[in-house]
Design an enzyme around this catalytic site. Sequence first.
Site, PDB file in Angstrom:
ATOM      1  N   TYR A  58       1.171  -1.090  -0.365  1.00  0.00           N
ATOM      2  CA  TYR A  58      -0.111  -0.291   0.014  1.00  0.00           C
ATOM      3  C   TYR A  58       0.765   1.536  -0.092  1.00  0.00           C
ATOM      4  CZ  TYR A  58      -4.496  -2.618  -0.002  1.00  0.00           C
ATOM      5  OH  TYR A  58      -5.280  -3.833  -0.498  1.00  0.00           O
ATOM      6  N   ASP A  96      -7.455   5.962  -4.723  1.00  0.00           N
ATOM      7  CA  ASP A  96      -6.358   6.595  -5.197  1.00  0.00           C
ATOM      8  C   ASP A  96      -6.660   9.013  -5.304  1.00  0.00           C
ATOM      9  OD1 ASP A  96      -8.728   7.435  -7.724  1.00  0.00           O
ATOM     10  OD2 ASP A  96      -7.610   5.864  -8.489  1.00  0.00           O
ATOM     11  N   HIS A 111     -14.647   2.468   0.048  1.00  0.00           N
ATOM     12  CA  HIS A 111     -13.435   1.309   0.080  1.00  0.00           C
ATOM     13  C   HIS A 111     -12.305   2.330   0.995  1.00  0.00           C
ATOM     14  CE1 HIS A 111     -15.110  -1.780  -3.440  1.00  0.00           C
ATOM     15  NE2 HIS A 111     -15.995  -1.784  -2.410  1.00  0.00           N
ATOM     16  N   GLY A 178     -17.226   3.338 -15.550  1.00  0.00           N
ATOM     17  CA  GLY A 178     -15.787   2.300 -14.974  1.00  0.00           C
ATOM     18  C   GLY A 178     -16.095   1.679 -14.014  1.00  0.00           C
ATOM     19  N   THR A 179     -16.970   1.044 -13.925  1.00  0.00           N
ATOM     20  CA  THR A 179     -16.714  -0.283 -12.826  1.00  0.00           C
ATOM     21  C   THR A 179     -17.695  -1.418 -12.877  1.00  0.00           C
ATOM     22  OG1 THR A 179     -17.480  -1.241  -9.806  1.00  0.00           O
ATOM     23  CG2 THR A 179     -19.196   1.109 -11.209  1.00  0.00           C
ATOM     24  N   ASN A 204     -19.588   3.199 -20.011  1.00  0.00           N
ATOM     25  CA  ASN A 204     -18.131   1.589 -19.835  1.00  0.00           C
ATOM     26  C   ASN A 204     -17.468   1.535 -20.639  1.00  0.00           C
ATOM     27  OD1 ASN A 204     -16.890  -0.809 -19.034  1.00  0.00           O
ATOM     28  ND2 ASN A 204     -17.469  -0.391 -16.617  1.00  0.00           N
ATOM     29  N   LEU A 205     -15.741   0.535 -21.155  1.00  0.00           N
ATOM     30  CA  LEU A 205     -15.718   0.661 -22.032  1.00  0.00           C
ATOM     31  C   LEU A 205     -16.372  -0.648 -22.590  1.00  0.00           C
ATOM     32  CD1 LEU A 205     -11.879   0.178 -22.111  1.00  0.00           C
ATOM     33  CD2 LEU A 205     -13.165   1.243 -23.284  1.00  0.00           C
ATOM     34  N   ALA A 222     -14.959   6.444 -20.483  1.00  0.00           N
ATOM     35  CA  ALA A 222     -15.177   7.871 -19.275  1.00  0.00           C
ATOM     36  C   ALA A 222     -14.168   8.907 -19.684  1.00  0.00           C
ATOM     37  CB  ALA A 222     -14.762   7.279 -18.117  1.00  0.00           C
TER      38      ALA A 222
HETATM   39  P1  OAD Z   1     -13.442  -3.756 -12.034  1.00  0.00           P
HETATM   40  O1  OAD Z   1     -11.497  -3.515 -12.972  1.00  0.00           O
HETATM   41  O2  OAD Z   1     -13.662  -4.302 -11.737  1.00  0.00           O
HETATM   42  O3  OAD Z   1     -13.435  -3.122 -13.335  1.00  0.00           O
HETATM   43  C1  OAD Z   1     -13.343  -2.059 -14.350  1.00  0.00           C
HETATM   44  C2  OAD Z   1     -14.170  -1.449 -14.646  1.00  0.00           C
HETATM   45  O4  OAD Z   1     -13.767  -0.340 -16.034  1.00  0.00           O
HETATM   46  C3  OAD Z   1     -14.255  -2.871 -16.015  1.00  0.00           C
HETATM   47  O5  OAD Z   1     -15.607  -2.903 -16.737  1.00  0.00           O
HETATM   48  C4  OAD Z   1     -13.870  -2.122 -17.431  1.00  0.00           C
HETATM   49  O6  OAD Z   1     -14.054  -2.642 -18.970  1.00  0.00           O
HETATM   50  C5  OAD Z   1     -13.932   0.284 -17.176  1.00  0.00           C
HETATM   51  N1  OAD Z   1     -13.164   1.138 -17.973  1.00  0.00           N
HETATM   52  C6  OAD Z   1     -11.911   0.537 -17.885  1.00  0.00           C
HETATM   53  N2  OAD Z   1     -11.426   1.093 -18.779  1.00  0.00           N
HETATM   54  C7  OAD Z   1     -12.012   2.523 -18.589  1.00  0.00           C
HETATM   55  C8  OAD Z   1     -12.108   3.488 -19.367  1.00  0.00           C
HETATM   56  N3  OAD Z   1     -11.191   4.552 -19.205  1.00  0.00           N
HETATM   57  N4  OAD Z   1     -12.995   3.780 -19.477  1.00  0.00           N
HETATM   58  C9  OAD Z   1     -14.155   3.364 -19.473  1.00  0.00           C
HETATM   59  N5  OAD Z   1     -14.706   2.160 -18.538  1.00  0.00           N
HETATM   60  C10 OAD Z   1     -13.451   1.590 -18.418  1.00  0.00           C
HETATM   61  O7  OAD Z   1     -12.737  -2.328 -11.272  1.00  0.00           O
HETATM   62  P2  OAD Z   1     -13.972  -1.296  -9.998  1.00  0.00           P
HETATM   63  O8  OAD Z   1     -15.529  -1.938 -10.851  1.00  0.00           O
HETATM   64  O9  OAD Z   1     -13.969  -0.598  -9.348  1.00  0.00           O
HETATM   65  O10 OAD Z   1     -12.012  -3.323  -3.561  1.00  0.00           O
HETATM   66  O11 OAD Z   1     -13.815  -2.910  -8.848  1.00  0.00           O
HETATM   67  C11 OAD Z   1     -14.461  -3.088  -7.639  1.00  0.00           C
HETATM   68  C12 OAD Z   1     -13.824  -3.829  -6.654  1.00  0.00           C
HETATM   69  O12 OAD Z   1     -12.826  -4.460  -6.428  1.00  0.00           O
HETATM   70  C13 OAD Z   1     -12.153  -2.303  -6.155  1.00  0.00           C
HETATM   71  O13 OAD Z   1     -12.947  -0.977  -5.552  1.00  0.00           O
HETATM   72  C14 OAD Z   1     -11.666  -3.004  -5.375  1.00  0.00           C
HETATM   73  C15 OAD Z   1     -12.013  -4.422  -6.237  1.00  0.00           C
HETATM   74  O14 OAD Z   1     -11.618  -5.461  -6.461  1.00  0.00           O
HETATM   75  C16 OAD Z   1     -10.998  -3.099  -2.536  1.00  0.00           C
HETATM   76  O15 OAD Z   1     -10.421  -2.696  -3.131  1.00  0.00           O
HETATM   77  C17 OAD Z   1     -11.550  -2.980  -1.184  1.00  0.00           C
END
Ligand code: OAD
Length: 239
Positions: A58, A96, A111, A178-179, A204-205, A222
């Site tokens: 970290y 971040d 988180h 972006g999730t 989302n992508l 995004a």
């Molecule tokens: P993910 O890595 O699971 O998902 C990221 C998403 O963003 C994916 O669906 C990609 O397609 C999309 N993506 C990538 N680049 C992009 C862009 N430039 N514009 C738009 N979309 C884009 O991340 P999270 O959903 O944030 O938890 O993950 C959720 C949680 O799981 C995180 O907070 C973390 C993780 O493990 C903890 O640390 C507790």
Amino acid sequence: MKITKDTRVLVLTGAGISAESGLKTFRDAGGLWENHRVEDVATPEAFRKAPAMVWKFYKERWQQALQTKPNPGHLALAKLEDWLQDNFYLITQNVDGLHTAAGNKRVIEMHGSLNTCLCTRCSHHFPIKDINLEEDIPLCPKCKGMLRPDIVWFGEIPYHLDKIDALLHNCDVFMMIGTSGVVYPAAGFVMTASYFGAHTIAVNLNPMENGDFIDEFHQGKAGEILPQLIDGWINSAEK
Ligand code: OAD
């Protein structure tokens, strides 16, 4: 749907919004976080077994986040808040700090944050910049208990769920940016907002796992979509 200054907009962001700032997303990297398995660095069990190793990880993530800057996607959300004021709220799964750096004020870091740490004994939070990071396992300046990163790990309960629930019940538009929609409870927020009558938008992508509850989907980056979308709302409302 026409969005005006009176529309209550609630936003949920994930790692994808920071991708264009140079931070890797979780699932796009094959389930690894900077070459580490999530269960080796992001669980309370990992910290109990190897606190110095988890701290090292970290500290590196914090140093890395310090080098990054908000991108046009973050800046567009800051502009949206500036326009909507109290009708805007942002929930982020990201740790971040880039939304705050972009100028957003109404931010819920569900988180946790890389910018703070937490005492395992007295539960005080401290800014990470005030802690001696030379120590392998930093100690609490107040009670000398062991400090830990202020990150909600897998198996722990996210922060501010009561406030989030109230916001989900009282928004007109819910936006998910972006999730991947696989980590709960955040992945279920779109369903709750939709049941309570919100218009739901995703950026989302790729198509999303929890796509059933999305009314409007914008596929792409995004940092490219948000500035256009948000400028479009503001311009058409102020005509
Ligand atoms: P993910 O890595 O699971 O998902 C990221 C998403 O963003 C994916 O669906 C990609 O397609 C999309 N993506 C990538 N680049 C992009 C862009 N430039 N514009 C738009 N979309 C884009 O991340 P999270 O959903 O944030 O938890 O993950 C959720 C949680 O799981 C995180 O907070 C973390 C993780 O493990 C903890 O640390 C507790």
